[in-house]
Design an enzyme around this catalytic site. Structure first.
Site, PDB file in Angstrom:
ATOM      1  N   HIS A 111       0.831  -1.209   0.000  1.00  0.00           N
ATOM      2  CA  HIS A 111       0.000   0.000   0.000  1.00  0.00           C
ATOM      3  C   HIS A 111       0.867   1.261   0.000  1.00  0.00           C
ATOM      4  O   HIS A 111       0.543   2.259  -0.642  1.00  0.00           O
ATOM      5  CB  HIS A 111      -0.909   0.009   1.236  1.00  0.00           C
ATOM      6  CG  HIS A 111      -2.086  -0.907   1.106  1.00  0.00           C
ATOM      7  ND1 HIS A 111      -3.034  -1.050   2.087  1.00  0.00           N
ATOM      8  CD2 HIS A 111      -2.489  -1.717   0.094  1.00  0.00           C
ATOM      9  CE1 HIS A 111      -3.959  -1.909   1.701  1.00  0.00           C
ATOM     10  NE2 HIS A 111      -3.632  -2.331   0.501  1.00  0.00           N
ATOM     11  N   CYS A 124       5.753  -5.898 -23.812  1.00  0.00           N
ATOM     12  CA  CYS A 124       5.271  -5.027 -22.741  1.00  0.00           C
ATOM     13  C   CYS A 124       6.248  -4.944 -21.579  1.00  0.00           C
ATOM     14  O   CYS A 124       5.924  -4.409 -20.528  1.00  0.00           O
ATOM     15  CB  CYS A 124       3.894  -5.462 -22.247  1.00  0.00           C
ATOM     16  SG  CYS A 124       3.877  -7.099 -21.514  1.00  0.00           S
ATOM     17  N   ASP A 163      10.739 -10.882 -17.392  1.00  0.00           N
ATOM     18  CA  ASP A 163      10.879 -12.249 -16.905  1.00  0.00           C
ATOM     19  C   ASP A 163      11.567 -13.136 -17.935  1.00  0.00           C
ATOM     20  O   ASP A 163      12.347 -14.023 -17.570  1.00  0.00           O
ATOM     21  CB  ASP A 163       9.515 -12.829 -16.528  1.00  0.00           C
ATOM     22  CG  ASP A 163       9.079 -12.424 -15.129  1.00  0.00           C
ATOM     23  OD1 ASP A 163       9.955 -12.285 -14.257  1.00  0.00           O
ATOM     24  OD2 ASP A 163       7.877 -12.227 -14.909  1.00  0.00           O
ATOM     25  N   GLU A 213       6.702 -15.312 -21.294  1.00  0.00           N
ATOM     26  CA  GLU A 213       7.705 -14.842 -20.341  1.00  0.00           C
ATOM     27  C   GLU A 213       8.688 -15.927 -19.954  1.00  0.00           C
ATOM     28  O   GLU A 213       9.670 -15.654 -19.269  1.00  0.00           O
ATOM     29  CB  GLU A 213       7.005 -14.328 -19.074  1.00  0.00           C
ATOM     30  CG  GLU A 213       5.969 -13.256 -19.339  1.00  0.00           C
ATOM     31  CD  GLU A 213       5.113 -12.967 -18.132  1.00  0.00           C
ATOM     32  OE1 GLU A 213       5.519 -12.129 -17.318  1.00  0.00           O
ATOM     33  OE2 GLU A 213       4.043 -13.588 -17.989  1.00  0.00           O
TER      34      GLU A 213
END
Length: 570
Positions: A190, A503, A456, A432
């Protein structure tokens, strides 16, 4: 000078002086009261709850309603505070075990934090820091001491801390806090989400930073690379000042190129898409001239909430985001939990190597009901825009088929309820893993599109953990082994007339753009501010030159040779 590496959280380069935020481990001595004092302790606890609620609401009011993510995370503390199970458990300890209010708060929250960590679902891992923050707030009103309070600043500073709770991050004075770095924490916490939402450059999970820095130390925060430099020398300071100036010039150039087409000098048209984490990022993609969204990281949607999201809640987010894209492509990735996204989660701690463990699609397939809730929401939202779905970390075609089977079950469940959805929504895979790249021809027969996750793919191909500073220098997406795999994927897609994009961070690296273009990649999905930068690079290239460069690079013996080719060739 000490150069420390952590997890990048929020972009930006900042040079400034350190202010140290000390953290206190709460140790409340076990103490009991006489039976006649029990009601007094309960009243003390209830007053502390009321005052804590007032503190949180005051913090909430300090943030504009447009900062949706910030307000939702602050509200998480209110959800916990108003949870009758929590307050009831604390009062029970006062009544039944005759604990003081302070000790009842401390031991009850410690028990609940431990339970949250033990839950076999990574959504709950980020809630522990919220519980600790709530404990500090209640104890401040019960026994005082200023636990967890942000130091008052009389000048602009960089905050250095062992850790930082979400409401501490939300309390930062954005005019005086230039950036922050913490010893502990995760980029998916958070606190990290708040740093991004508030636009505060930050790096977390930096081993040794809280002992290396002292009050007044000069600090460089590189939020782009996840680097913290303590007491840099003059050469390093000038290096980062120069880098900061170049970035400002790029920003000016970005404004000028925003509305131009992404087309090479010899007429090859490309598509530039944005990577986003919340629906609030959609306008930024359009603002920077994006052709759509190539990656919506849905795990961040879950981390910003106090509980798992229902199908209806998810549907509303996906629907609003899809409508916001104004008919442009909108690609949603199913939840990608695990690996570097959830350091510190107890389940991950039990795994000797979380990057090779239960993450991404593996978690989704092990929790099919949770998975299908998301799938139903995406199917419904697909009626409201050009929505596509892709599955992360797919190992082989069999795994894709299992995921597709859950998608078919989700459709059946919607049919049973009579709910409308898009039946022909395109479904693709993120490639990936080297295993998936080597089987690209097989995948191409069954999927609608490919998206290559080069972050990755690179680390699994080279055996290099990019978050480990001891080996990070070996991480190179332009390594010929990685390039050969990307070419295999692009060729398989071309043979079946499938769209294929990248991406990962490689797509936003101007050095690597010519290589990708030369291997048949014409869709680049990057962070919104990178869109004009990549566009400018593409508009300076000849496709024919890039093809020659890519062929030479794939024959190279190592990454350094590829770099020399790039410097010479384009």
């Amino acid at each position: 000078m000490q150069i420390l590496h952590g997890q990048k959280v929020s972009d930006g380069i900042v040079i400034g002086r350190a202010t140290i935020m000390t953290s206190h481990e709460v140790k409340v001595k076990e103490a009991r009261v006489q039976p006649s004092k029990i009601n007094t302790e309960i009243r003390k606890f209830r007053r502390a709850v009321a005052r804590t609620e007032g503190d949180i609401r005051q913090l909430l009011e300090a943030h504009d309603e447009s900062l949706v993510d910030v307000r939702q995370i602050i509200e998480t503390s209110l959800h916990f505070l108003n949870d009758v199970f929590l307050t009831g458990a604390i009062e029970d300890k006062i009544k039944n075990e005759q604990f003081t209010a302070a000790y009842a708060v401390s031991c009850t929250i410690a028990e609940m934090a431990e339970r949250l960590q033990a839950i076999d679902n990574p959504i709950f891992s980020s809630k522990v820091s919220d519980m600790i923050d709530l404990e500090h707030r209640l104890l401040n009103h019960l026994v005082g001491g200023g636990l967890g309070q942000i130091p008052k600043l009389d000048r602009q500073s960089i905050i250095i801390a062992d850790d930082m709770t979400p409401t501490q991050a939300a309390s930062l004075d954005r005019e005086k806090v230039l950036a922050f770095a913490t010893e502990r924490g995760s980029w998916a916490s958070h606190t990290a989400i708040l740093a991004r939402a508030l636009g505060i450059p930050a790096v977390v999970g930096v081993p040794g930073v809280s002992t290396a820095a002292t009050l007044g130390s000069t600090i460089i925060i590189d939020g782009f690379e996840g680097i913290v430099i303590v007491d840099p020398d003059a050469k390093e300071i000038e290096k980062y000042r120069s880098l900061r100036r170049r970035m400002r010039r790029r920003s000016i150039t970005s404004t000028q190129t925003r509305n131009l087409k992404a087309v090479t000098l010899d007429g090859e048209h490309c598509r530039l898409l944005g990577n986003i984490e919340t629906k609030a990022d959609v306008p930024r993609v359009l603002e920077f001239g994006g052709d759509g969204v190539g990656l919506f990281r849905t795990e961040f949607l879950f981390l910003g909430k106090s509980a798992s999201l229902s199908e209806e809640q998810q549907f509303e987010v996906y629907r609003e985001a899809a409508i916001g894209m104004e008919g442009k492509p909108f690609t949603i990735r199913s939840i990608d939990f695990g690996g570097d996204k959830f350091h510190g989660h107890s389940q991950q701690d039990r795994e000797p190597n979380p990057f090779m463990g239960e993450r991404a699609i593996r978690i989704s397939l092990r929790q099919p009901e949770f998975f299908r809730t998301q799938l139903r929401a995406v199917l419904r939202a697909a009626l409201h825009g050009d929505v596509k779905l892709m599955f992360p970390m797919i190992m082989d075609v069999g795994e894709f088929r299992r995921a597709k089977k859950e998608l078919e079950k989700a459709k059946e469940e919607l049919d049973e309820r009579g709910v409308e959805y898009r039946r022909d929504m395109p479904v693709g895979v993120m490639i990936e893993l080297p295993s998936a790249a080597l089987c690209a021809e097989d995948f191409a027969k069954e999927v609608d599109f490919f998206s290559i996750g080069t972050n990755d793919l690179t680390q699994y191909t080279l055996g290099v953990d990019r978050t480990n500073h001891r080996v990070a220098s070996l991480y190179a997406s332009h390594h010929p082994a990685v390039l050969r795999l990307i070419r295999l994927i692009a060729k398989a897609a071309a043979n079946r007339n499938l769209s294929v994009g990248v991406c990962g961070e490689m797509a936003g690296d101007p050095l690597c753009v010519p290589l990708l273009l030369g291997m048949g990649i014409n869709r680049f999905s990057v962070s919104a501010p990178q869109i004009p930068i990549v566009k400018k690079k593409l508009r300076s290239l000849y496709l024919s030159h890039c093809i020659r460069l890519a062929k030479q690079a794939q024959r190279a013996s190592d990454a350094d040779e590829v770099l020399r080719l790039i410097e010479r060739g384009v």
